[in-house]
Design an enzyme around this catalytic site. Structure first.
Site: not given
Length: 479
Positions: A449-451
């Site tokens: 998850d790039h967050r």
């Protein structure tokens, strides 16, 4: 005198709103003991045997095998204090007394009738005027599942006898007001958010009950015409536009998205919709790891699986990069880093793909991990996983190499933040010590998850995993 008690489908935990009846374990007329399993149901998480909290004679069952019931719907009725099946059945037969009509459900109830055609009434009052339910407290076990207990039932008021819920009573004509056969608040919310008028749907459940699948199908097909739509929502969303009816291809087969497969479809769709994922991968020389496993198993004792060694590497990597053992709370706009590693892993079964969870994987040895992987895999294949076995994961290890493939870009197991993928280990030409040699090579991939992190963190995690695969001694420095 026997008292007839109603047993409803209990809350099975983890926000599950319905379950499908797989197999009845008792028949009408059978004598059941307290906490005896009476029905096997399949939820979106696992197969569950539901125990009955009462002792007595089964007088009615609600729903055929294959029927999907919402939580809170009646499962069966039990005559408590009955001396035997014959008396219980004769007391409930039409010849003995006029059958009481079932009540029309209030919002949040179900309005179902028994699958055997029998009817039921409210609990009778005792001779002294106190509710007879109080006398049944001794017949209950006191045990609980999730959301219901087996103590004495709460006295209920008598309701006006009305005809059973049917299409004529459930569906108002020309949009007039009237009861809508919907039990689940989730179904109502889903319809409301998509501008769908439930009064214009025909439910596929028993007695026309509108299920979540009915609403989702109507949304997908755009089955609601403009004339039947509701006004735009306050948030600015508009009603679903009408669409031409789909034309079925000759010979096409429809497979219901239910149970495990339906849950997976919903979860994967949510993951793809909510999580901005990215994937990085690397090839690694697994020759030394395979040799280390062979040496460990040759030393005697419990056998160590390759998956267990990869799990040990995973937990060590997560200790160095805790960002990937987290979840995202968008309501609070926060990343929640989790202290324990509950390791999910994919297991293929006849019922579809399930994802059991190894609790506290970070605190387990290779032997303990091997034993737990074996136990959960066997339970998954036998359909014996409990809801607790398939929930609460924080990171997924996906060994898709068992399917004979080298790589994949998997969908993250929502609400987790990352998944390590392991391809097959095969002999390949590899430069080793400056010379070309045949080595055991594996492709590793990390979908994240790039967050929760950037590529630097993800790359550092994957590089550490690859280093441990190539040189298992690296892992010893972190123990």
């Amino acid at each position: 005198m026997a008292q007839v008690l109603e047993f409803k489908l209990p809350d099975l935990g983890e926000g599950l709103t319905e379950a499908e009846i797989v197999r009845w374990l008792v028949a009408v007329g059978d004598v059941v003991a307290i906490d005896q399993p009476v029905v096997e149901v399949e939820t979106a998480k696992a197969m569950v045997e539901v125990p009955c909290p009462y002792e007595g004679v089964v007088t009615a069952r609600y729903g055929e095998e294959g029927t999907e019931l919402p939580v809170g719907a009646p499962l069966l009725t039990v005559a408590v204090g009955a001396p035997g099946p014959a008396e219980a059945l004769s007391a409930g037969s039409p010849a003995a007394s006029p059958p009481p009509a079932p009540h029309v459900p209030a919002p949040g109830s179900n309005g179902r009738v028994p699958s055997d055609g029998s009817t039921r009434d409210e609990a009778p009052a005792a001779a002294d005027g106190a509710p007879a339910a109080a006398s049944a407290s001794a017949e209950a076990s006191g045990n609980v599942l999730v959301g219901y207990g087996t103590g004495a039932p709460v006295p209920r008021r008598r309701r006006v006898r009305r005809p059973p819920l049917s299409e004529s009573t459930a569906r108002p004509v020309n949009g007039s007001a009237g009861p809508v056969p919907v039990v689940s608040p989730l179904v109502r919310r889903l319809a409301r958010e998509n501008g769908l008028d439930l009064r214009n749907l025909t439910g596929s459940g028993r007695d026309g009950l509108i299920l979540r699948s009915d609403v989702e199908q109507a949304i997908r097909r755009g089955a609601m015409s403009p004339a039947l739509s509701v006004p735009p929502l306050a948030s600015g969303a508009t009603a679903v536009p009408a669409a031409e009816p789909s034309r079925e291809r000759p010979g096409a087969t429809r497979v219901p998205l239910r149970g495990v497969r339906g849950a997976a479809a919903e979860k994967l769709s949510r993951s793809r919709h909510e999580i901005p994922d990215a994937t990085c991968w690397v090839d690694a020389d697994a020759t030394e790891l395979m040799a280390a496993r062979t040496a460990m198993n040759a030393a005697g004792g419990a056998r160590i699986s390759l998956l267990a060694l990869l799990a040990r590497i995973c937990t060590a990597a997560l200790a160095r990069h805790p960002e990937l053992n987290s979840t995202v709370d968008m309501a609070a706009r926060e990343i929640v880093r989790l202290p324990e590693v509950h390791l999910s892993f994919a297991a293929q079964t006849e019922r579809g793909l399930v994802v059991p969870v190894v609790r506290d994987a970070h605190a387990r040895s290779a032997e303990s991990l091997s034993a737990e992987f074996a136990r959960l895999t066997e339970a998954a294949r036998d359909g014996r996983l409990t809801p607790g076995d398939v929930t609460g994961g924080t990171f997924t290890l996906n060994n898709y190499g068992v399917f004979g493939v080298d790589g994949s870009t998997p969908i993250i197991n929502h609400p987790e933040a990352a998944m390590l993928g392991v391809g097959r280990i095969v002999p390949k030409p590899w430069v080793h010590d400056g010379e070309l040699a045949v080595r055991q090579v594996v492709q590793l991939s990390l979908t994240f998850d790039h967050r929760v992190c950037d590529g630097g963190t993800a790359g550092g995690f994957l590089r550490y995993v690859a280093d441990c695969v190539e040189q298992p001694a690296v892992l010893l420095r972190t123990l």
